[in-house]
Design a protein around this motif. Sequence first.
Motif, short mmCIF file in Angstrom:
data_model
loop_
_atom_site.label_atom_id
_atom_site.label_comp_id
_atom_site.label_asym_id
_atom_site.label_seq_id
_atom_site.Cartn_x
_atom_site.Cartn_y
_atom_site.Cartn_z
N UNK A 141 29.43 -71.44 58.67
CA UNK A 141 29.70 -72.26 57.50
C UNK A 141 28.83 -73.51 57.47
N UNK A 142 28.28 -73.87 58.64
CA UNK A 142 27.45 -75.07 58.75
C UNK A 142 25.96 -74.74 58.71
N UNK A 143 25.65 -73.47 58.42
CA UNK A 143 24.26 -73.03 58.42
C UNK A 143 23.85 -72.63 57.01
N UNK A 144 22.67 -73.04 56.59
CA UNK A 144 22.18 -72.66 55.25
C UNK A 144 20.77 -72.07 55.36
N UNK A 145 20.34 -71.49 54.26
CA UNK A 145 18.96 -71.01 54.11
C UNK A 145 18.56 -70.02 55.21
N UNK A 146 19.50 -69.21 55.68
CA UNK A 146 19.14 -68.22 56.70
C UNK A 146 18.36 -67.08 56.06
N UNK A 147 17.32 -66.65 56.73
CA UNK A 147 16.52 -65.53 56.22
C UNK A 147 15.94 -64.73 57.38
N UNK A 148 15.53 -63.51 57.05
CA UNK A 148 14.72 -62.71 57.96
C UNK A 148 13.57 -62.16 57.13
N UNK A 149 12.37 -62.17 57.68
CA UNK A 149 11.23 -61.63 56.95
C UNK A 149 10.37 -60.84 57.92
N UNK A 150 9.66 -59.88 57.36
CA UNK A 150 8.77 -59.06 58.19
C UNK A 150 7.34 -59.25 57.71
N UNK A 151 6.50 -59.56 58.66
CA UNK A 151 5.08 -59.74 58.39
C UNK A 151 4.32 -58.68 59.18
#
Length: 189
Positions: A123-133
């Motif tokens: 709840x205290x974490x924002x803008x989480x992402x995973x991306x593949x390059x």
Amino acid sequence: MAISLQKGQKVSLEKVAPGLKAAFIGLGWDVNLTDTGEDFDLDASAFMLNSSEKLLSEEHFIFYNNLTDPQESVKLMGDNRTGEGSGDDEVIIIELRKVPEEVMRIVITITIHEADKRKQNFGQVTNAFVRIVDVETKEEVLRYDLGEDYSIETALIMAELYRKDGQWRINAVGEGYQGGLQALLDRYQ
Ligand SMILES: [Ca+2]
Ligand SMILES: [Ca+2]
């Protein structure tokens, strides 16, 4: 242009990045300003699972104390302690052709270090992402931005790479769990 995945969406890596040999998996997050009074350290990990969805061995649990497997097919590139900044906070590199044949699934997770002791959660974490390059072309091929529908969870399964019909596919999982890294380890051991 990278493909943006929705929660639960599955795509073939072969289709979106033909000939992909090595995948750079960038994971990022930001921490809301809170007054927990403690550092807030998120950790990326990878679980290399067999067809029964169990770890091939404890050496195939890739985390901050075991940075790669014996074949060096999955590598965790260091430990970020704050999540500051907008780019990748931690990175896992997977050399797809080196992954042992018995490994049918690689689960990519983020967990909160000492979450219970520090009274912290997603709840205290924002803008989480995973991306593949694509490591060779340096092109971003996929991206999955998590929504913010997490509260009490302390472990997140971000994505799973899995083999199907001889190809690697990815599933944007986005499921939260309680119990942190230990709960995931208990599940896959
Ligand atoms: Ca970390
Ligand atoms: Ca960040």
